[in-house]
Structure formats: structure tokens, C-alpha cells
Write an enzyme that holds these catalytic residues in place. Structure first.
Site, PDB file in Angstrom:
ATOM      1  N   SER A  25      -3.581  -0.316  -5.056  1.00  0.00           N
ATOM      2  CA  SER A  25      -4.118  -0.781  -6.608  1.00  0.00           C
ATOM      3  C   SER A  25      -6.176  -1.632  -5.985  1.00  0.00           C
ATOM      4  O   SER A  25      -6.237  -1.748  -4.555  1.00  0.00           O
ATOM      5  CB  SER A  25      -3.773  -2.296  -6.669  1.00  0.00           C
ATOM      6  OG  SER A  25      -3.550  -2.885  -6.422  1.00  0.00           O
ATOM      7  N   THR A  57      -7.020   4.714  -6.977  1.00  0.00           N
ATOM      8  CA  THR A  57      -6.154   4.185  -7.041  1.00  0.00           C
ATOM      9  C   THR A  57      -5.876   3.698  -8.444  1.00  0.00           C
ATOM     10  O   THR A  57      -6.345   3.581  -9.238  1.00  0.00           O
ATOM     11  CB  THR A  57      -6.976   2.997  -6.090  1.00  0.00           C
ATOM     12  OG1 THR A  57      -5.459   1.931  -5.873  1.00  0.00           O
ATOM     13  CG2 THR A  57      -7.557   2.111  -6.437  1.00  0.00           C
ATOM     14  N   TYR A  58      -5.476   3.085  -9.207  1.00  0.00           N
ATOM     15  CA  TYR A  58      -5.161   2.027  -9.962  1.00  0.00           C
ATOM     16  C   TYR A  58      -5.512   1.139 -10.364  1.00  0.00           C
ATOM     17  O   TYR A  58      -5.606  -0.013  -9.864  1.00  0.00           O
ATOM     18  CB  TYR A  58      -3.259   2.343 -11.008  1.00  0.00           C
ATOM     19  CG  TYR A  58      -2.634   1.710  -9.853  1.00  0.00           C
ATOM     20  CD1 TYR A  58      -2.340  -0.159 -10.007  1.00  0.00           C
ATOM     21  CD2 TYR A  58      -1.986   1.923  -8.364  1.00  0.00           C
ATOM     22  CE1 TYR A  58      -1.395  -0.625  -9.258  1.00  0.00           C
ATOM     23  CE2 TYR A  58      -1.166   1.152  -7.748  1.00  0.00           C
ATOM     24  CZ  TYR A  58      -0.530   0.037  -7.915  1.00  0.00           C
ATOM     25  OH  TYR A  58       0.019  -0.757  -6.907  1.00  0.00           O
ATOM     26  N   GLY A  73      -3.964  -2.606  -0.120  1.00  0.00           N
ATOM     27  CA  GLY A  73      -2.754  -1.588   0.341  1.00  0.00           C
ATOM     28  C   GLY A  73      -3.733  -0.555   1.473  1.00  0.00           C
ATOM     29  O   GLY A  73      -4.585  -1.350   1.812  1.00  0.00           O
ATOM     30  N   ALA A  74      -2.617   0.860   1.411  1.00  0.00           N
ATOM     31  CA  ALA A  74      -4.033   1.476   2.113  1.00  0.00           C
ATOM     32  C   ALA A  74      -5.645   1.795   1.895  1.00  0.00           C
ATOM     33  O   ALA A  74      -6.524   1.958   3.013  1.00  0.00           O
ATOM     34  CB  ALA A  74      -3.815   2.704   2.251  1.00  0.00           C
ATOM     35  N   ALA A  75      -5.349   1.220   0.379  1.00  0.00           N
ATOM     36  CA  ALA A  75      -7.366   1.673   0.246  1.00  0.00           C
ATOM     37  C   ALA A  75      -8.694   0.154   1.079  1.00  0.00           C
ATOM     38  O   ALA A  75      -9.475   0.240   0.980  1.00  0.00           O
ATOM     39  CB  ALA A  75      -7.566   1.215  -0.969  1.00  0.00           C
TER      40      ALA A  75
END
EC number: 4.1.1.11
Length: 117
Positions: A25, A57-58, A73-75
Site C-alpha cells: 500500500s 497499489t491501494y 511493502g514491496a512498493a
């Protein structure tokens, strides 16, 4: 016929954090969400002006008035703090409605990410 059009855009916000250890996110200051007509959970498309990365993403609501733009996270691997990003959301609408629809576009203060009126 339904088409997807730009609904909202936060243009040139500064990334304040990148938190690899949080699950997915983007956390966005609630003032920016209100001004841009975006809501928590909404899918957004991110473009990083510094490195050219683009990803989806959100939204997670961040503390009001904090100026927070945090990729989680991954972002977090795709940005660095102080990168400039464009955050966009889209909506499906009827083709005729889309012809006259005007998206909400905001330009936060580049130093603080505060809403510029």
C-alpha cells in the site's frame, strides 16, 4: 459503453518514507485524500518522476496534517524518500458522461506535502 478515465490526481508529492516491512500500500495524509477526492482502499497508480517506476497499489489513510506519503511493502523497493511521485486514480463511467467529467487534480506544497489552496 463504459470507459476508464482519470478521476483524481495528486501531482508531484514528495515521498516521506519507504517502509519495506509493512504489508503493501501507500499511506497518504488524510488532508491530501480529502482534497483529491480519494478514499482509503482505493486503487491508485503511482509514477515516480525520479526513476521512471510505475506501479499500482491501494491507499491507507495517514495522519491528517502530517504530509505523509509512505510507500509500504514491496512498493518501498520502487521509491526513495524525497522522490517526487504522481498518484492517480481512475473511474469507470459512461462514454457520454466522461466527455464532460473534470478530474480532481491537486498540487501539494513541494516541501511539506500540505494542501495548497
Amino acid at each position: 459503453m463504459m470507459i476508464e478515465v482519470l478521476k483524481s490526481k495528486i501531482h508531484c508529492a514528495r515521498v516521506t518514507e519507504a517502509n519495506l516491512n509493512y504489508m503493501g500500500s501507500i499511506t497518504i495524509d488524510e488532508d491530501l485524500l480529502d482534497a483529491a477526492n480519494m478514499i482509503p482502499g482505493e486503487k491508485v497508480y503511482i509514477a515516480d518522476n525520479n526513476n521512471g517506476e510505475r506501479f499500482e497499489t491501494y491507499i491507507i489513510k495517514g495522519e491528517r496534517g502530517s504530509g505523509k506519503i509512505c510507500l509500504n511493502g514491496a512498493a518501498a523497493r520502487k521509491v526513495q524518500p524525497d522522490d517526487i511521485v504522481i498518484i492517480m486514480s481512475y473511474a469507470l463511467m459512461d462514454f457520454e458522461e466522461a466527455k464532460s467529467f473534470k478530474p480532481t487534480v491537486i498540487f501539494p506544497d513541494p516541501a511539506t506535502n500540505s494542501v495548497v489552496k
